[in-house]
Write a protein that holds these residues in place. Structure first.
Motif, PDB file in Angstrom:
ATOM      1  N   ILE A 201       0.835  -1.198   0.000  1.00  0.00           N
ATOM      2  CA  ILE A 201       0.000   0.000   0.000  1.00  0.00           C
ATOM      3  C   ILE A 201       0.873   1.252   0.000  1.00  0.00           C
ATOM      4  CG2 ILE A 201      -1.666   1.315   1.376  1.00  0.00           C
ATOM      5  CD1 ILE A 201      -2.867  -1.339   2.279  1.00  0.00           C
ATOM      6  N   SER A 202       1.964   1.232   0.755  1.00  0.00           N
ATOM      7  CA  SER A 202       2.866   2.389   0.795  1.00  0.00           C
ATOM      8  C   SER A 202       3.443   2.677  -0.588  1.00  0.00           C
ATOM      9  CB  SER A 202       3.986   2.124   1.803  1.00  0.00           C
ATOM     10  OG  SER A 202       4.926   3.176   1.792  1.00  0.00           O
ATOM     11  N   ASN A 203       3.837   1.619  -1.320  1.00  0.00           N
ATOM     12  CA  ASN A 203       4.391   1.807  -2.667  1.00  0.00           C
ATOM     13  C   ASN A 203       3.329   2.275  -3.655  1.00  0.00           C
ATOM     14  OD1 ASN A 203       6.900   0.957  -1.775  1.00  0.00           O
ATOM     15  ND2 ASN A 203       6.564  -1.176  -2.342  1.00  0.00           N
ATOM     16  N   ALA A 204       2.058   1.958  -3.393  1.00  0.00           N
ATOM     17  CA  ALA A 204       0.978   2.299  -4.332  1.00  0.00           C
ATOM     18  C   ALA A 204       0.424   3.697  -4.099  1.00  0.00           C
ATOM     19  CB  ALA A 204      -0.157   1.269  -4.218  1.00  0.00           C
ATOM     20  N   LYS A 205       0.836   4.362  -3.004  1.00  0.00           N
ATOM     21  CA  LYS A 205       0.305   5.704  -2.704  1.00  0.00           C
ATOM     22  C   LYS A 205       1.052   6.769  -3.508  1.00  0.00           C
ATOM     23  CE  LYS A 205      -1.708   4.996   1.864  1.00  0.00           C
ATOM     24  NZ  LYS A 205      -1.688   5.381   3.288  1.00  0.00           N
ATOM     25  N   ILE A 206       0.969   6.663  -4.832  1.00  0.00           N
ATOM     26  CA  ILE A 206       1.538   7.653  -5.735  1.00  0.00           C
ATOM     27  C   ILE A 206       0.587   7.803  -6.914  1.00  0.00           C
ATOM     28  CG2 ILE A 206       3.947   7.204  -5.134  1.00  0.00           C
ATOM     29  CD1 ILE A 206       4.136   5.434  -7.595  1.00  0.00           C
ATOM     30  N   TYR A 207       0.702   8.927  -7.612  1.00  0.00           N
ATOM     31  CA  TYR A 207      -0.095   9.147  -8.816  1.00  0.00           C
ATOM     32  C   TYR A 207       0.780   8.799 -10.010  1.00  0.00           C
ATOM     33  CZ  TYR A 207      -3.039  11.638  -5.529  1.00  0.00           C
ATOM     34  OH  TYR A 207      -3.836  11.949  -4.472  1.00  0.00           O
ATOM     35  N   GLU A 208       0.509   7.675 -10.645  1.00  0.00           N
ATOM     36  CA  GLU A 208       1.348   7.153 -11.706  1.00  0.00           C
ATOM     37  C   GLU A 208       0.537   6.968 -12.968  1.00  0.00           C
ATOM     38  OE1 GLU A 208       2.755   3.345 -10.356  1.00  0.00           O
ATOM     39  OE2 GLU A 208       0.954   3.056  -9.176  1.00  0.00           O
ATOM     40  N   VAL A 209       1.246   6.961 -14.124  1.00  0.00           N
ATOM     41  CA  VAL A 209       0.555   6.830 -15.408  1.00  0.00           C
ATOM     42  C   VAL A 209      -0.149   5.488 -15.498  1.00  0.00           C
ATOM     43  CG1 VAL A 209       0.871   6.745 -17.905  1.00  0.00           C
ATOM     44  CG2 VAL A 209       2.172   8.388 -16.544  1.00  0.00           C
TER      45      VAL A 209
END
Length: 541
Positions: free
Chosen positions: A467-475
Motif C-alpha cells: 500500500i505504501s508503494n501504491a500511494k503515488i499518482y502514476e501513469v
C-alpha cells in the motif's frame, strides 16, 4: 635589440616550431633565447609555486600543493622522481588563485586548502575540460550531461582495468571523437605521439577510474532494470494470457449455462402452458366421461391432443344418445312381439349392429384415454428433470462468478465486448459498490469508462509495504506490486457500477488504475451492500 625595454614571450606547442623558424631571418636573436618546457619534478614545481606567490604562501602549503601531483599510493613522494605536467600545474594554481581572489584573501592558508582539497580542484578542472570536448564532438544543442562520448573514450581507452595510464593507438573508427581529442590536447590533458594518445599525468587516473566505475554500475543497473522490466513484462503477459484464458473459459461456461438455462426456461414455459390449458379443458369434461369408469387427474396434453379428445367426447355423447334410442326401440319391439310373424323383428338386426359399433367406440375411447394418461406421466417426469437441471445450472453459474471474480469484468463497448451476464442479485449480498464520476469533466466528457481496473486491498500489516508503494499518482498501476497483496479483490463493472463482492467490514485501500488515477482509504463498518460515490477526476492532469 639588447637595449629595448619591452620583451616578448612566445609560447606554443613544439609541433609548431617549424612554422616559427621562418621569422628567424628577420629576428635572429630568437634562435638564442629558446626554452623547451619539459615536465617538471617536485622541486621545480615547488620553486614555481613559491616564486609566483612569494609571501602569500608558506612553505608547508606549497609542499601541500606539490603533493597534489603524487600518486595516491605514494605516501612519501620523492620530489626528484616526480613528473608534473606544467600545464596541469598551471591550471591547478590558477584555480586556487581565482578562488582566493573571489574570497578576498591575501594568503593561501592551510584552512583555504582544506576548503579546496585536491579532489575538488582536479574534479572542477577535469569536468570543465571534458564538457568542452564533448561539445566539440556532439555540438552545444545536445545535452552533454547525458551524451558524453569523450568521457567514455577516456575511461575505456586511456586507463587499464587496474587504474593505470596506457597508450591507445587511434584508428579510423575514432575519427568522430577527434574534435574532443584536440580539445584535451590543447588543455594538456592528453598528449599524442605517432598517432597514439595517452594521459599527461597519473593524478587524473583516480578521477577517471571512479567515473568509469559509476558509469559501468549505472549501465549494469540499467541493463538489470531493463532485464527485470522484460521479465516483469513476460510475467504480466503470462498473467494476462492466463487471465484471458480463464475469462474466456468462464465466459464460455457462463454463456453455455445461460443458453441451457434459457432453453430450459422456454421448454418449461411451453410445457406448463400446455399443462395449464389442458387441465382447464379436462375440468369441464370430467362429468361427461364418468360413465367410462375412468378417473383422470392432472392430465397434461398439447393443443392437438385436447382437440382430438373433445371430438372423441362429442362422438361418445352422440353414440350414447343413439344407443339409448335404439334400446328404447328394441324394448318396444319386444313388447309388440307379433304371433302372426315369428320372423326376426324389424330393425332388430340394425339395432344390434349399432350397439356393437357403440361398444367398439367405447373401447377405442378407453384406449385413447389410457394413452393420454401415459403421455401426461412422461411429460411430468421430463418437467421435473428439467427443473432439477435448471437449478443445477444456476448453482454452477453462481459458482463460476464467485470463482473467477478477479477475471470476469465488464469491458467497454469500445473494445467490442458487452456484459451479457444475468442479474447477480443472488450473489450480491455483502458487496461494495463504487459509482464513479468526473467532477472536472467538460464538454460532455464526464462518463467514467467501464474498463478500468480497480483494486481493493485490506489495509493490514501484511499489505503495509504494498500500500505504501501504491500511494503515488502514476501513469499506469504497478500491477506486479498490487497483485502481490493478500486477499486483494478486483472490481467487476456491471450496470454502470464497479462492484467488489463479499467484502467484510474493515479498513481498505482502493487504487484506481487510470491515467494518474487516484487512491483512497475506505472503512466498511457493517455487513451488507454499501454504495459509495467517489470523484474519479485525476488529481494531476
Amino acid at each position: 635589440y639588447k637595449i629595448q625595454k619591452v620583451k616578448t614571450v612566445f609560447s606554443f606547442r613544439e609541433e609548431y616550431l617549424p612554422e616559427f623558424e621562418c621569422i628567424t631571418t628577420k629576428i635572429p636573436s630568437i634562435k638564442y633565447s629558446r626554452f623547451r618546457l619539459m615536465p617538471m619534478n617536485g622541486n621545480q614545481a615547488y620553486e614555481v609555486i613559491t616564486r609566483t606567490w612569494k609571501s602569500n604562501i608558506s612553505s608547508s602549503e606549497a609542499h601541500n600543493i606539490v603533493g597534489f601531483f603524487a600518486r595516491e599510493d605514494d605516501k612519501d613522494p620523492v620530489y626528484d622522481m616526480m613528473e608534473i605536467e606544467p600545464s596541469l600545474l598551471s591550471q591547478v594554481c590558477s584555480f586556487i588563485d581565482k578562488e582566493r581572489t573571489i574570497e578576498g584573501g591575501d594568503k593561501i592558508s592551510a584552512d583555504f586548502l582544506t576548503k579546496y582539497p585536491k579532489e575538488k580542484i582536479l574534479r572542477s578542472i577535469y569536468n570543465e575540460a571534458l564538457a568542452e570536448s564533448n561539445i566539440a564532438v556532439v555540438g552545444a544543442a545536445l545535452d552533454v550531461k547525458t551524451t558524453r562520448p569523450v568521457n567514455e573514450f577516456v575511461e575505456d581507452r586511456l586507463i587499464t582495468d587496474e587504474g593505470y595510464r596506457t597508450k591507445y593507438a587511434l584508428t579510423g573508427k575514432d575519427e568522430k571523437i577527434r574534435p574532443g581529442i584536440e580539445v584535451l590536447k590543447s588543455k594538456y590533458f592528453i598528449r599524442e605521439d605517432d598517432n597514439s594518445v595517452e594521459l599527461t599525468h597519473d593524478v587524473l587516473v583516480p578521477l577517471i577510474k571512479k567515473d568509469r566505475e559509476e558509469r559501468r554500475k549505472w549501465i549494469a543497473l540499467a541493463a538489470a532494470k531493463k532485464k527485470a522490466n522484460k521479465r516483469a513484462l513476460r510475467i504480466v503477459l503470462l498473467a494476462l494470457l492466463i487471465g484471458a484464458a480463464a475469462w474466456i473459459f468462464a465466459a464460455l461456461k457462463t454463456q453455455e449455462a445461460l443458453t441451457q438455462k434459457k432453453n430450459a426456461e422456454i421448454k418449461i414455459a411451453t410445457i406448463e402452458q400446455a399443462v395449464f390449458r389442458l387441465q382447464d379443458i379436462l375440468k369441464h369434461t370430467e362429468d361427461s366421461i364418468d360413465h367410462m369408469r375412468n378417473e383422470v387427474v392432472s392430465v397434461d396434453m398439447d393443443a392437438m391432443t385436447a382437440s382430438y379428445y373433445a371430438d372423441l367426447l362429442a362422438r361418445i355423447q352422440n353414440d350414447s344418445i343413439q344407443l339409448a334410442s335404439f334400446k328404447k326401440q328394441y324394448e318396444d319391439l319386444i313388447a309388440q312381439n307379433s304371433p302372426i310373424d315369428n320372423s326376426p323383428l324389424i330393425g332388430t338386426g340394425q339395432t344390434a349392429d349399432s350397439m356393437k359399433v357403440l361398444d367398439k367406440n367405447f373401447n377405442e375411447a378407453k384406449r385413447e384415454i389410457i394413452y393420454l394418461q401415459r403421455k401426461i406421466s412422461a411429460d411430468s417426469s421430463d418437467l421435473a428433470s428439467l427443473r432439477t437441471k435448471y437449478k443445477n445450472q444456476v448453482d454452477d453459474y453462481n459458482g463460476l462468478i464467485k470463482k473467477f471474480d478477479d477475471y470476469i469484468r465488464q469491458v467497454s463497448k469500445r473494445d467490442g465486448f458487452e456484459d451479457t451476464s444475468a442479474d447477480d442479485t443472488g450473489i450480491d449480498t455483502n458487496s461494495l459498490h463504487l459509482k464513479l464520476y468526473y467532477s472536472l469533466a467538460k464538454n460532455g466528457q464526464g462518463k467514467v469508462p467501464g474498463n478500468l481496473k480497480i483494486y481493493l486491498i485490506p489495509d493490514n500489516s501484511a499489505n503495509k509495504k504494498i500500500i505504501s508503494n501504491a500511494k503515488i499518482y502514476e501513469v499506469r498501476c504497478n500491477e506486479l506490486n498490487l497483485d502481490g497483496a493478500k486477499d486483494k479483490k478486483v472490481a467487476r463493472y456491471k450496470n454502470g457500477v464497479y462492484k467488489f463482492y463479499d467484502v467484510p467490514p474493515g479498513k481498505y485501500f482502493v487504487k484506481i488504475c487510470e491515467y494518474y488515477g487516484g487512491y483512497y482509504t475506505y472503512s466498511k463498518k457493517s455487513a451488507g451492500n454499501v454504495p459509495v460515490n467517489w470523484d474519479a477526476s485525476p488529481p494531476i492532469r
